[in-house]
Design a protein around this motif. Structure first.
Motif, PDB file in Angstrom:
ATOM      1  N   ASP A  58      55.393  35.078  81.439  1.00 25.35           N
ATOM      2  CA  ASP A  58      54.195  33.728  82.304  1.00 25.35           C
ATOM      3  C   ASP A  58      53.115  35.055  82.824  1.00 25.35           C
ATOM      4  O   ASP A  58      52.519  35.301  82.349  1.00 25.35           O
ATOM      5  CB  ASP A  58      54.696  33.090  83.116  1.00 25.35           C
ATOM      6  N   SER A  79      52.002  25.053  79.785  1.00 25.82           N
ATOM      7  CA  SER A  79      50.880  25.736  79.843  1.00 25.82           C
ATOM      8  C   SER A  79      50.040  24.385  79.561  1.00 25.82           C
ATOM      9  O   SER A  79      49.973  24.229  78.849  1.00 25.82           O
ATOM     10  CB  SER A  79      50.357  27.353  78.692  1.00 25.82           C
ATOM     11  N   ILE A 100      49.338  28.421  83.604  1.00 27.33           N
ATOM     12  CA  ILE A 100      50.385  29.427  82.664  1.00 27.33           C
ATOM     13  C   ILE A 100      51.897  29.056  83.120  1.00 27.33           C
ATOM     14  O   ILE A 100      52.129  30.007  83.968  1.00 27.33           O
ATOM     15  CB  ILE A 100      50.317  30.603  82.327  1.00 27.33           C
ATOM     16  N   THR A 157      54.531  26.961  77.054  1.00 27.46           N
ATOM     17  CA  THR A 157      53.567  28.704  77.652  1.00 27.46           C
ATOM     18  C   THR A 157      53.651  29.623  75.786  1.00 27.46           C
ATOM     19  O   THR A 157      52.121  30.237  75.740  1.00 27.46           O
ATOM     20  CB  THR A 157      54.833  29.447  78.290  1.00 27.46           C
TER      21      THR A 157
END
Length: 340
Positions: free
Chosen positions: A69, A293, A280, A315
C-alpha cells in the motif's frame, strides 16, 4: 539521476508489471522489460532498499516482489498530474452521456461507462439536495379535491407528491397558490425554500389558508428529505474477475458495497470537482475495504458541488488510467447537470 529517483523508477516499473501481469516481479524481468540503464546487481540492490523501506514486499516464497500500500501511495503521489484521456475517448464519453434524458438516466449511464472504462465497480452518489435550488414547482389539479405537486430542482431532480385537500378547489385558486408557492421558492436552496414555505400559511388569504397549510406540510417533507443516501452502483461483477486480489475478503467487500453507508462515507471526502482522491488499502477507514482502493472525485461545479463519484477495485489497479477516467466522466456529468 540520483539514487532516490532511480529507486522510484524501479518501483514504478514493478507497479506497471505487477498491475498488468498479476505476477510478482523479479529483478531479471525488470532489466529485460524496462530500459533502466543500470545493471541487474544495481536493480537487486534498489529492490532490497525498497523492500526495507516498506514499498515492496515478497509474497510467500516467490522470488519476485509486489508493491505494498505504501508503494502504491508513493507511486500515486508522484503522478504530477492526471493524464487526460485521448480525444476519441472523450468524444465517446460525451456522446454517450449527452443521450441521457433525465437525472436518473445520466447517473445510470455514468456508472455503466465508468465500470466499462476502468473494469472496476463504479459508484455515483445522487445529487445532495441540500445544495440544490428550486427551479420550478408545478401544481396540477388531478381531481377538484386533489392536487399533484411536481418539484423540479436545478440538478434535474423531479419529485412528485399528491395532496388530498379535504375540500374542492377552483382553478383560479390553484393558479393563485401556484404563483404564491413559486414566488416563495424559486431560485432558493432547498433548506431556505423549506423555511419560506413554512411561513406561507400565516401569510395566505383566509380562504386559502387551510389548503396552503396542507400543501406546505407535504412540500416541506419533500424539501427536507435527503436522497444523498442514494447511490447508483455498476460493474460489481468486475470484482469477481480477480478473486486473488481479495484474499478471504471479497464477500466482505461486496457486503460493504451493498450497505452503501461505507461507500457514502468515502465519497463524502470528495468535495472538489477538480481533484481526484485516492484511498489505498489500509488508508480506508472501514475494515471491510482494506483490500481495496477507492478513486473518487466530486462532480458539479466549484460553486455547486452536487455529489461524489468514483470506482472501487483492488489495490492492484491501473491508477493513472482509473484516475483519468474518473476525472473525465465527472467533468462531463457536472457539465450536463449544471447546464440543465
Amino acid at each position: 539521476m540520483n539514487t532516490d529517483e532511480r529507486r522510484f523508477e524501479v518501483l514504478r516499473a514493478i507497479v506497471a508489471d505487477y498491475v498488468s501481469n498479476q505476477e510478482p516481479v523479479g529483478s531479471k524481468a525488470l532489466v529485460e522489460r524496462h530500459n533502466l540503464g543500470v545493471s541487474s546487481a544495481t536493480v537487486r540492490n534498489d529492490m532490497a532498499a525498497l523492500e526495507e523501506d516498506g514499498y515492496i514486499t515478497q509474497p510467500h516464497t516467490s522470488a519476485g516482489r509486489v508493491p505494498t500500500d505504501k508503494g502504491y501511495r508513493l507511486f500515486v503521489d508522484r503522478l504530477s498530474e492526471v493524464k487526460p484521456l485521448s480525444s476519441p475517448e472523450r468524444r465517446a464519453i460525451r456522446s454517450f452521456l449527452e443521450g441521457a434524458y433525465d437525472l436518473d438516466d445520466v447517473l445510470r449511464r455514468s456508472v455503466r461507462l465508468l465500470a466499462q472504462l476502468t473494469r472496476q465497480v463504479a459508484v455515483v452518489q445522487y445529487p445532495t439536495l441540500s445544495r440544490s435550488t428550486v427551479r420550478h414547482l408545478e401544481v396540477l389539479a388531478i381531481t377538484p379535491a386533489r392536487l399533484m405537486l411536481v418539484l423540479i430542482t436545478d440538478t434535474g431532480r423531479v419529485d412528485q407528491r399528491s395532496v388530498d385537500l379535504g375540500d374542492v378547489i377552483t382553478e383560479e385558486n390553484v393558479a393563485r397558490m401556484r404563483a404564491m408557492l413559486n414566488s416563495a421558492m424559486v431560485g432558493k436552496r432547498l433548506s431556505d425554500a423549506s423555511a419560506e414555505v413554512a411561513e406561507l400559511p400565516d401569510r395566505a388569504p383566509a380562504e386559502l389558508r387551510d389548503v396552503v397549510l396542507r400543501v406546505s406540510t407535504v412540500l416541506i417533507e419533500s424539501l427536507v428529505e435527503h436522497p444523498e443516501e442514494r447511490l447508483v452502483l455498476g460493474g460489481t461483477a468486475n470484482l469477481t474477475r480477480n478473486v486473488a486480489d481479495f484474499p478471504g475478503s471479497l464477500r466482505q467487500v461486496l457486503e460493504a458495497l451493498e450497505e452503501q453507508v461505507v461507500v457514502l462515507k468515502l465519497l463524502a471526502a470528495s468535495r472538489d470537482p477538480g481533484t481526484v482522491l485516492v484511498h489505498i488499502g489500509e488508508e480506508n477507514e472501514a475494515a471491510e475495504m482494506r483490500s481495496t482502493s477507492v478513486v473518487s472525485i466530486g462532480y458539479g461545479s466549484r460553486d455547486n458541488l452536487l455529489g461524489g463519484m468514483g470506482v472501487v477495485g483492488p489495490t492492484r489497479m491501473d491508477y493513472p488510467g482509473t484516475m483519468a477516467a474518473v476525472l473525465a466522466v465527472a467533468s462531463y456529468v457536472g457539465d450536463i447537470l449544471t447546464a440543465r
